[in-house]
Design a protein around this motif. Structure first.
Motif, short mmCIF file in Angstrom:
data_model
loop_
_atom_site.label_atom_id
_atom_site.label_comp_id
_atom_site.label_asym_id
_atom_site.label_seq_id
_atom_site.Cartn_x
_atom_site.Cartn_y
_atom_site.Cartn_z
N ALA A 60 0.85 -1.19 0.00
CA ALA A 60 0.00 0.00 0.00
C ALA A 60 0.89 1.24 0.00
CB ALA A 60 -0.92 0.00 1.21
N VAL A 61 0.67 2.14 -0.98
CA VAL A 61 1.53 3.32 -1.11
C VAL A 61 0.75 4.64 -1.07
CG1 VAL A 61 3.38 2.10 -2.31
CG2 VAL A 61 1.52 3.12 -3.64
N ALA A 62 -0.58 4.58 -1.14
CA ALA A 62 -1.37 5.80 -1.09
C ALA A 62 -2.82 5.43 -0.75
CB ALA A 62 -1.32 6.55 -2.42
N MET A 63 -3.56 6.42 -0.26
CA MET A 63 -4.96 6.18 0.09
C MET A 63 -5.73 7.49 0.09
SD MET A 63 -4.91 5.76 4.19
CE MET A 63 -4.48 7.19 5.19
N GLY A 64 -7.03 7.36 0.09
CA GLY A 64 -7.95 8.47 0.24
C GLY A 64 -9.33 7.89 0.45
N SER A 65 -10.22 8.67 1.07
CA SER A 65 -11.54 8.12 1.34
C SER A 65 -12.66 9.11 1.05
CB SER A 65 -11.63 7.61 2.78
OG SER A 65 -11.50 8.66 3.69
N LEU A 66 -13.82 8.54 0.85
CA LEU A 66 -15.06 9.27 0.64
C LEU A 66 -15.98 8.95 1.81
CD1 LEU A 66 -17.21 10.83 -1.08
CD2 LEU A 66 -17.77 8.61 -2.11
N LYS A 67 -16.45 9.98 2.49
CA LYS A 67 -17.43 9.81 3.56
C LYS A 67 -18.72 10.48 3.09
CE LYS A 67 -18.26 10.71 8.47
NZ LYS A 67 -18.90 9.47 8.73
N VAL A 68 -19.81 9.75 3.14
CA VAL A 68 -21.10 10.27 2.66
C VAL A 68 -21.85 10.90 3.82
CG1 VAL A 68 -23.30 9.67 1.59
CG2 VAL A 68 -21.19 8.56 0.82
N GLY A 74 -20.70 14.37 -0.33
CA GLY A 74 -19.58 13.50 -0.06
C GLY A 74 -18.40 14.32 0.43
N GLU A 75 -17.67 13.78 1.37
CA GLU A 75 -16.50 14.48 1.92
C GLU A 75 -15.24 13.68 1.60
OE1 GLU A 75 -14.85 16.24 6.16
OE2 GLU A 75 -16.50 14.81 6.18
N VAL A 76 -14.24 14.36 1.07
CA VAL A 76 -12.94 13.76 0.81
C VAL A 76 -12.15 13.79 2.12
CG1 VAL A 76 -10.79 13.95 -0.49
CG2 VAL A 76 -12.98 14.57 -1.57
N LYS A 77 -11.64 12.62 2.52
CA LYS A 77 -10.92 12.51 3.79
C LYS A 77 -9.66 11.67 3.61
CE LYS A 77 -12.25 13.47 7.47
NZ LYS A 77 -12.01 14.69 8.29
N ARG A 78 -8.70 11.86 4.49
CA ARG A 78 -7.53 11.02 4.70
C ARG A 78 -6.70 10.73 3.45
NH1 ARG A 78 -6.64 10.19 10.01
NH2 ARG A 78 -5.24 11.71 9.16
N MET A 79 -6.45 11.76 2.68
CA MET A 79 -5.60 11.63 1.50
C MET A 79 -4.14 11.54 1.94
SD MET A 79 -7.52 11.70 -1.30
CE MET A 79 -6.37 12.15 -2.58
N PHE A 80 -3.43 10.52 1.46
CA PHE A 80 -2.02 10.34 1.84
C PHE A 80 -1.30 9.53 0.77
CE2 PHE A 80 1.36 7.78 3.81
CZ PHE A 80 2.15 8.78 4.35
N ILE A 98 -12.52 8.71 -6.07
CA ILE A 98 -13.49 9.21 -5.08
C ILE A 98 -14.63 9.93 -5.79
CG2 ILE A 98 -13.79 10.94 -3.25
CD1 ILE A 98 -10.95 10.08 -2.26
N GLU A 99 -14.29 10.79 -6.75
CA GLU A 99 -15.33 11.51 -7.49
C GLU A 99 -16.21 10.56 -8.28
OE1 GLU A 99 -15.86 14.93 -10.91
OE2 GLU A 99 -14.04 14.96 -9.68
N THR A 100 -15.63 9.57 -8.91
CA THR A 100 -16.42 8.58 -9.66
C THR A 100 -17.38 7.86 -8.74
OG1 THR A 100 -14.68 8.30 -11.31
CG2 THR A 100 -16.26 6.49 -11.08
N ARG A 101 -16.92 7.46 -7.58
CA ARG A 101 -17.78 6.77 -6.60
C ARG A 101 -18.90 7.72 -6.14
NH1 ARG A 101 -20.47 2.67 -4.60
NH2 ARG A 101 -20.45 2.53 -2.34
N ALA A 102 -18.56 8.97 -5.87
CA ALA A 102 -19.57 9.94 -5.42
C ALA A 102 -20.65 10.13 -6.48
CB ALA A 102 -18.89 11.27 -5.10
N ARG A 103 -20.24 10.21 -7.73
CA ARG A 103 -21.22 10.35 -8.82
C ARG A 103 -22.09 9.10 -8.92
NH1 ARG A 103 -20.44 14.72 -12.12
NH2 ARG A 103 -18.44 15.80 -11.93
N ALA A 104 -21.48 7.92 -8.77
CA ALA A 104 -22.24 6.67 -8.83
C ALA A 104 -23.27 6.59 -7.72
CB ALA A 104 -21.29 5.47 -8.77
N LEU A 105 -22.97 7.21 -6.58
CA LEU A 105 -23.90 7.23 -5.46
C LEU A 105 -24.95 8.33 -5.61
CD1 LEU A 105 -21.40 6.68 -2.50
CD2 LEU A 105 -23.08 5.04 -3.39
N GLY A 106 -24.83 9.15 -6.65
CA GLY A 106 -25.80 10.22 -6.89
C GLY A 106 -25.60 11.43 -6.01
N LEU A 107 -24.39 11.62 -5.48
CA LEU A 107 -24.13 12.77 -4.62
C LEU A 107 -24.08 14.04 -5.46
CD1 LEU A 107 -21.40 11.28 -2.26
CD2 LEU A 107 -23.89 11.28 -1.99
N ALA A 108 -24.54 15.14 -4.89
CA ALA A 108 -24.61 16.40 -5.62
C ALA A 108 -23.33 17.23 -5.48
CB ALA A 108 -25.79 17.23 -5.11
#
Length: 155
Positions: A60-68, A74-80, A98-108
């Motif tokens: 594992a060399v990088a990460m980031g998360s989406l919190k709904v 959607g909130e972008v969190k823990r980018m490293f 993260i953006e692709t996932r947010a769009r798939a979830l229908g987030l505005a």
């Protein structure tokens, strides 16, 4: 070096190590009361998706998360990213996932809070380069001299 990015559970030892490294990196940049860090357990909640980049050896060399939040934001969190892979576009790729996932979830809208002090310039460049715009305080974050807020419309 071949890299892959995929959603994973953060409840893995190597992800815990990355979260600890991120916390250590951020600690001197803002007072503790203005550091809004999700724990690994919070990142594992049903309202979050964690994207992990791994090299061809599986490290594992990088990460980031989406919190709904409330089904619309959607909130972008823990980018490293580990220091040895910075500058290779991994953060941009994770942010795009993260953006692709947010769009798939229908987030505005996507929002995020990051630091406003010296040391956060790479984060600002990343978010602004991905079309995020500086905005006022978001969600339940306090407005302070230690935070900079960003938003991006997905509609």
């Amino acid at each position: 070096m071949a890299l892959s990015i995929a959603p994973e559970t953060p409840l893995q030892d190597d992800i815990r190590v990355m979260v600890d490294k991120l916390n250590v990196q951020l600690a001197p940049l803002s007072p503790p009361e203005f550091q809004f860090q999700l724990t690994v357990e919070q990142m594992a909640g049903a309202d979050a998706t964690v994207f992990v980049a791994r090299d061809d050896g599986g490290t594992a060399v990088a990460m980031g998360s989406l919190k709904v939040h409330d089904g619309t934001i959607g909130e972008v969190k823990r980018m490293f990213s580990e220091p040895q892979v910075r500058g290779r576009g991994l953060a941009r790729a994770i942010l795009a996932a993260i953006e692709t996932r947010a769009r798939a979830l229908g987030l505005a809208r996507l929002v995020l809070e990051t630091g406003s002090t010296a040391g956060f310039e790479p984060a600002w460049a990343l978010y602004e380069g991905a079309g995020f715009r500086v905005c006022g305080a978001v969600l339940n974050y306090p407005d302070s001299d230690y935070s900079r807020f960003y938003e991006k419309s997905l509609v």
